[in-house]
Design a protein around this motif. Structure first.
Motif, PDB file in Angstrom:
ATOM      1  N   ALA A  51       5.957 -22.696 -79.240  1.00  0.00           N
ATOM      2  CA  ALA A  51       5.919 -21.720 -78.144  1.00  0.00           C
ATOM      3  C   ALA A  51       4.981 -22.195 -77.032  1.00  0.00           C
ATOM      4  O   ALA A  51       4.059 -22.977 -77.282  1.00  0.00           O
ATOM      5  CB  ALA A  51       5.432 -20.377 -78.681  1.00  0.00           C
ATOM      6  N   SER A  52       5.255 -21.735 -75.831  1.00  0.00           N
ATOM      7  CA  SER A  52       4.325 -21.930 -74.705  1.00  0.00           C
ATOM      8  C   SER A  52       4.681 -20.880 -73.651  1.00  0.00           C
ATOM      9  O   SER A  52       5.801 -20.336 -73.670  1.00  0.00           O
ATOM     10  CB  SER A  52       4.422 -23.346 -74.143  1.00  0.00           C
ATOM     11  N   PRO A  53       3.752 -20.549 -72.769  1.00  0.00           N
ATOM     12  CA  PRO A  53       4.034 -19.464 -71.815  1.00  0.00           C
ATOM     13  C   PRO A  53       5.325 -19.697 -71.040  1.00  0.00           C
ATOM     14  O   PRO A  53       5.572 -20.773 -70.509  1.00  0.00           O
ATOM     15  CB  PRO A  53       2.819 -19.500 -70.884  1.00  0.00           C
ATOM     16  N   PHE A  55       8.160 -17.362 -68.412  1.00  0.00           N
ATOM     17  CA  PHE A  55       8.422 -16.095 -67.717  1.00  0.00           C
ATOM     18  C   PHE A  55       9.832 -16.102 -67.139  1.00  0.00           C
ATOM     19  O   PHE A  55      10.019 -16.224 -65.920  1.00  0.00           O
ATOM     20  CB  PHE A  55       7.370 -15.858 -66.616  1.00  0.00           C
ATOM     21  N   ARG A 163       5.503 -10.626 -72.779  1.00  0.00           N
ATOM     22  CA  ARG A 163       5.180 -12.045 -72.602  1.00  0.00           C
ATOM     23  C   ARG A 163       4.931 -12.731 -73.947  1.00  0.00           C
ATOM     24  O   ARG A 163       5.068 -13.940 -74.066  1.00  0.00           O
ATOM     25  CB  ARG A 163       3.994 -12.220 -71.658  1.00  0.00           C
ATOM     26  N   ARG A 164       4.536 -11.928 -74.969  1.00  0.00           N
ATOM     27  CA  ARG A 164       4.396 -12.516 -76.305  1.00  0.00           C
ATOM     28  C   ARG A 164       5.770 -12.847 -76.896  1.00  0.00           C
ATOM     29  O   ARG A 164       5.881 -13.697 -77.768  1.00  0.00           O
ATOM     30  CB  ARG A 164       3.647 -11.566 -77.239  1.00  0.00           C
ATOM     31  N   ARG A 167       7.454 -16.170 -74.796  1.00  0.00           N
ATOM     32  CA  ARG A 167       6.866 -17.498 -75.026  1.00  0.00           C
ATOM     33  C   ARG A 167       7.672 -18.311 -76.047  1.00  0.00           C
ATOM     34  O   ARG A 167       7.638 -19.534 -76.027  1.00  0.00           O
ATOM     35  CB  ARG A 167       5.413 -17.368 -75.476  1.00  0.00           C
TER      36      ARG A 167
END
Lengths: 499, 49
Positions: A51-53, A55, A163-164, A167
């Protein structure tokens, strides 16, 4: 061979059959133990490394039918999500509501221009899946949506939750992400506390194990996020042929080779039924849906595949042990009572082994599970202690500490149980588990009466919340056998979630 | 990337690192749960074996 020899052979065969029957009761216990033994592996085997941020542009489809009491707060909370506002659009699908839902939606469209879209169906009442599809068709008409969030009108997303979830889309193999639905009623009663505890055990605890095993059984109906690619791959719509659309979406995603991730730290609050009758209706719908899912995917069970992990033996055992739990309980008790008449000493050994195993598993499952959401566990400490039912706890004590219940406790009052009384006690203990489902059913019947206010909770505390769920599952067998009409029955929500 | 997006990205990155570390608590939860079961088994052994 003489007649005595034949009788001996028949007796031995009978004992073996009884032991097999009794062992069926151990399978759900072993499945629970397996599930919870896997949970600590989530420390290392999880999806956070991939995972990584991220949007993506998220379209939220919000089905609403007579949700005037809750829809406004839900939209407000969605607009407070810690997520770039220009990347969010809320599509409220008004399923021909007859209350003030249209007016509430219109006021929110005006309050959040460009962020809230009102989609009204003129003909409603076909169920959630049809309502969702109406909105999804509109959303897919252009390319704006990169991810689709399916939710319920009454749930409240905590600000960090979306946002969790997004990701995990950094990994292109992920098709869908599910959040943790936490029971969030402000005015909790005994039943919502039991449901809250059940959700702790089945989500932040058990679904972490499903993450490790690489197969998720069900995306939460009120909190599932799909990539556009995944939505299109499963047909661009939600299944409308059964009452288990969420499970079918989950299975289709995985059968198409995409991963489903459960994100335990994305938390969504929901109000759950406060009465046995409402819970019965909700769970009967789920249980009947699971019957159709089990039949629909009969080629998947226990057939390992390189594409998905739904066909693995552990996943199949966990699925069927839950689905067939009432039958396992009845068959095991029949085996135990039969063994008592054939060979009482052996029945005692088998009973103690089974129940000591069950007691250890129960204590382990609860002790591990409650730590995964200590907030709910603290609120429901009475339900944590009495989760299996007070009488089942006495049965466990009988197995774990022989003599305590039959001899020492009566002895404190100067009572010595006769052989007949001890035999009757033993039979009662052996048949208790299936009988507890009858007690749970009686709790439902008692609820509308004047005494129901105190009698129903008392019966549930005595029989156990698990027995109530088993009774509902058993009812689903009966409804399916009778081919009773499967109707989409909305659970009433009145805006009790603590905001 | 706008300031708003950069700030959201940084917050999400820190959150992810924190959540990844936080999952190690499951080992402690597991040990506690095993200890509770062990106490039950020891009680059984001491008083009723």
């Amino acid at each position: 061979m003489t007649a005595d020899d034949w009788l001996g052979v028949l007796g031995s065969v009978g004992i073996v059959i009884c032991l097999v029957f009794v062992f069926t009761g151990a399978i759900p216990v072993l499945a629970a133990a397996l599930t919870f033994l896997v949970i600590p592996l989530h420390s290392f085997i999880n999806h956070y490394a991939q995972a990584s941020p991220r949007f993506p542009r998220v379209a939220i489809v919000l089905p609403a039918w007579n949700e005037g009491a809750v829809i406004g707060a839900s939209i407000d909370r969605l607009m407070q999500l810690e997520y770039p506002k220009e990347l969010l659009r809320i599509y409220v699908v008004d399923d021909a509501s007859t209350d003030d839902t249209p007016q509430v939606i219109d006021s929110k469209v005006a309050q959040y221009p460009g962020s809230v879209v009102n989609l009204r169906r003129n003909r409603g009442g076909e169920g959630k899946a049809h309502t969702l599809n109406f909105g999804i068709r509109e959303i897919l008409k252009d390319d704006w949506m990169q991810a689709l969030l399916i939710m319920d009108a009454d749930v409240i997303y905590l600000p960090h939750s979306l946002r969790r979830m997004t990701r995990h889309f950094a990994d292109p193999k992920v098709g869908a992400v599910s959040a943790y639905i936490r029971e969030g009623s402000a005015d909790k009663n005994y039943l919502t506390r039991f449901v809250g505890l059940e959700y702790v055990l089945s989500q932040p605890a058990a679904r972490r194990a499903q993450n490790v095993l690489g197969a998720q059984a069900c995306l939460a109906g009120g909190a599932q996020l799909h990539t556009r690619e995944n939505l299109l791959a499963i047909g661009g719509q939600i299944d409308t042929s059964s009452l288990a659309e969420d499970t079918i979406t989950t299975f289709e995603t995985q059968l198409n080779g995409r991963t489903v991730v459960f994100e335990p730290l994305a938390i969504v609050l929901a109000e759950e039924p406060q009465s046995i009758e409402a819970l019965w209706k909700q769970r009967l719908r789920w249980a009947r849906g699971n019957v159709s899912v089990t039949a629909r995917y009969k080629a998947v069970w226990f057939h390992p595949s390189r594409v998905h992990n739904l066909g693995t033996v552990p996943f199949g055992v966990v699925w069927f042990s839950l689905w067939l739990l009432p039958i396992a309980m009845i068959v095991s008790s029949v085996g135990l009572v039969s063994l008592l008449f054939l060979q009482s000493e052996l029945s005692t050994v088998v009973f103690r082994s089974l129940w000591i195993g069950a007691a250890c598993t129960y204590v382990f499952v609860l002790a591990l599970g409650v730590q995964t959401d200590s907030r709910i566990s603290k609120q429901a400490w009475r339900e944590v202690i009495t989760f299996p039912g007070i009488i089942s706890m006495i049965v466990m004590l009988t197995a774990f500490f022989p003599g305590l219940v039959e001899v020492q406790l009566p002895g404190l009052f100067g009572v010595t149980l006769s052989q007949q009384a001890l035999f009757a006690f033993t039979v009662s203990v052996y048949i208790w588990i299936p009988f507890s489902m009858v007690v749970a059913w009686l709790a439902r019947r008692a609820e509308p009466t004047r005494a129901g206010r105190w009698l129903s909770p008392t019966l549930i505390y005595l029989a156990g919340y698990g027995s109530l769920l088993c009774a509902i599952t058993f009812d689903s067998y009966i409804k399916e056998a009778r081919r009773a009409e499967a109707v989409w029955d909305k659970t009433e929500k009145i805006g009790r979630v603590a905001s | 990337m706008s300031d708003q997006h950069e700030s959201a990205f940084d917050a999400a990155q820190q959150e992810l690192e924190k959540d990844t570390r936080g999952e190690r608590r499951l080992i402690a939860y597991f040990v506690v749960a095993l200890a509770v079961v062990a106490v039950l088994v020891v009680l059984h052994q001491v008083f009723y074996a």
